[in-house]
Scaffold this active site. Sequence first.
Site, PDB file in Angstrom:
ATOM      1  N   HIS A 143       0.862  -1.185   0.000  1.00 19.16           N
ATOM      2  CA  HIS A 143       0.000   0.000   0.000  1.00 19.16           C
ATOM      3  C   HIS A 143       0.893   1.227   0.000  1.00 19.16           C
ATOM      4  O   HIS A 143       1.643   1.473   0.946  1.00 19.16           O
ATOM      5  CB  HIS A 143      -0.897  -0.002   1.234  1.00 19.16           C
ATOM      6  CG  HIS A 143      -1.695   1.258   1.403  1.00 19.16           C
ATOM      7  ND1 HIS A 143      -2.696   1.620   0.532  1.00 19.16           N
ATOM      8  CD2 HIS A 143      -1.614   2.258   2.320  1.00 19.16           C
ATOM      9  CE1 HIS A 143      -3.213   2.777   0.912  1.00 19.16           C
ATOM     10  NE2 HIS A 143      -2.568   3.188   2.003  1.00 19.16           N
ATOM     11  N   GLY A 158       3.108   4.862   4.074  1.00 20.75           N
ATOM     12  CA  GLY A 158       2.552   5.497   5.264  1.00 20.75           C
ATOM     13  C   GLY A 158       1.100   5.114   5.447  1.00 20.75           C
ATOM     14  O   GLY A 158       0.473   4.501   4.571  1.00 20.75           O
ATOM     15  N   SER A 160      -2.977   5.343   5.824  1.00 19.23           N
ATOM     16  CA  SER A 160      -4.002   5.989   5.009  1.00 19.23           C
ATOM     17  C   SER A 160      -4.285   7.381   5.547  1.00 19.23           C
ATOM     18  O   SER A 160      -4.397   7.582   6.764  1.00 19.23           O
ATOM     19  CB  SER A 160      -5.292   5.165   5.020  1.00 19.23           C
ATOM     20  OG  SER A 160      -5.090   3.910   4.394  1.00 19.23           O
ATOM     21  N   GLY A 163      -1.197  11.639   3.425  1.00 16.13           N
ATOM     22  CA  GLY A 163      -0.902  12.625   2.387  1.00 16.13           C
ATOM     23  C   GLY A 163      -0.110  12.099   1.213  1.00 16.13           C
ATOM     24  O   GLY A 163       0.471  12.877   0.449  1.00 16.13           O
ATOM     25  N   LYS A 164      -0.070  10.786   1.021  1.00 18.05           N
ATOM     26  CA  LYS A 164       0.718  10.201  -0.079  1.00 18.05           C
ATOM     27  C   LYS A 164       0.167  10.621  -1.435  1.00 18.05           C
ATOM     28  O   LYS A 164       0.922  11.054  -2.317  1.00 18.05           O
ATOM     29  CB  LYS A 164       0.722   8.658   0.042  1.00 18.05           C
ATOM     30  CG  LYS A 164       1.313   8.126   1.328  1.00 18.05           C
ATOM     31  CD  LYS A 164       1.385   6.621   1.331  1.00 18.05           C
ATOM     32  CE  LYS A 164       0.033   5.947   1.251  1.00 18.05           C
ATOM     33  NZ  LYS A 164      -0.824   6.232   2.445  1.00 18.05           N
ATOM     34  N   ASP A 182      -2.028   3.975  -4.394  1.00 21.56           N
ATOM     35  CA  ASP A 182      -2.788   3.092  -3.507  1.00 21.56           C
ATOM     36  C   ASP A 182      -2.182   1.695  -3.414  1.00 21.56           C
ATOM     37  O   ASP A 182      -1.837   1.232  -2.335  1.00 21.56           O
ATOM     38  CB  ASP A 182      -4.259   2.992  -3.925  1.00 21.56           C
ATOM     39  CG  ASP A 182      -5.075   2.272  -2.864  1.00 21.56           C
ATOM     40  OD1 ASP A 182      -4.991   2.668  -1.688  1.00 21.56           O
ATOM     41  OD2 ASP A 182      -5.762   1.298  -3.201  1.00 21.56           O
ATOM     42  N   ARG A 248      18.423  14.730  11.801  1.00 22.22           N
ATOM     43  CA  ARG A 248      18.607  16.077  11.295  1.00 22.22           C
ATOM     44  C   ARG A 248      19.863  16.223  10.447  1.00 22.22           C
ATOM     45  O   ARG A 248      20.062  17.258   9.804  1.00 22.22           O
ATOM     46  CB  ARG A 248      18.655  17.068  12.475  1.00 22.22           C
ATOM     47  CG  ARG A 248      17.371  17.080  13.293  1.00 22.22           C
ATOM     48  CD  ARG A 248      17.430  18.100  14.409  1.00 22.22           C
ATOM     49  NE  ARG A 248      17.494  19.455  13.891  1.00 22.22           N
ATOM     50  CZ  ARG A 248      17.503  20.531  14.670  1.00 22.22           C
ATOM     51  NH1 ARG A 248      17.449  20.398  15.993  1.00 22.22           N
ATOM     52  NH2 ARG A 248      17.575  21.739  14.135  1.00 22.22           N
TER      53      ARG A 248
END
Length: 315
Positions: A143, A158, A160, A163-164, A182, A248
């Site tokens: 997915h 990530g 559901s 924000g993919k 998807d 970072r």
Amino acid sequence: MGEIKFTIPLTKVIDEFKLNPVYTSTDCKEVVVSSCDVNRPGLQISGFYDYFDQQRIQVMGKVEMSYLNKFSPEERYKKLEPLFAMKTPCIIITRNLYVYPELIELAQKYDISLFSVEETTSRFMSALISYLNVNLAPRITRHGVLVEVYGEGVLLLGDSGVGKSETAVELVKRGHRLVADDAVEIKRVSSKTLVGAAPSIIKHFIELRGIGIIDVKNIFGMGAVKDTENIDLIIHLEAWQNGKQYDRLGLVDEYTNILGINIPSLTIPVKPGRNLAIITEIAAMNNRQKKMGYNAAAELNNRLTNEFGQVGGDN
């Protein structure tokens, strides 16, 4: 669980390489190919059948046919019969070489498809093995969203709603290309390469919450989509967690293992105000630089080490 074996219909191989039928078996439409390997049966024709894999397509070229030319029709028949008796998927003669009547007779007797092709043996076998590697490769479905960004295949993973798909649309607007949304079908086509694609039923479609399904190809044009792409980088998108320490500097390389191959990966925290499309672009370009031998984090670390080393030396 054992490894799943994939197959491809022999008819697809025939269509792909435009094989010329010399004899087509009665069950040709039911025959499947399950091995990525291809065999030149020179040793078998001479009588050596140890370690012979009858699941492989057999390819006969100038060497094999020249060897057979030394014998009488009766001797050729005897040398070839054990090969046909093995019930291989098919036998292919390259270079459009003359097909001995004994080959046709045995193909009919054992109902084995016999084809000819114009290409040279090495060139044809190379193309055939490459084609079989892709179509018979181990595969899984994940997915996520797969996009091509600056020539890099970036797999967005990530939960559901993270924000993919929205990131993918913004990337397409910025001139990059969508491969899959998807569901991403991932194939291991070599010991170092994963290739992703969309299931045919949802190819070129994206689901946007609040809008619904959109056809990227029709809205943005043919240049906005691509059927397949290597997976060069994996980005894990997750909701920003207060208190969690995120990398970072990027000095430590992280990887995600898929089908036994480690792919460079990043974890990107998501919160309002972060432009994920631009972050993805920078990640793709940075990954490309690393492959070309330049690592910005390592360069900065070297500068700091040299600077503090000089200061320490002065003291």
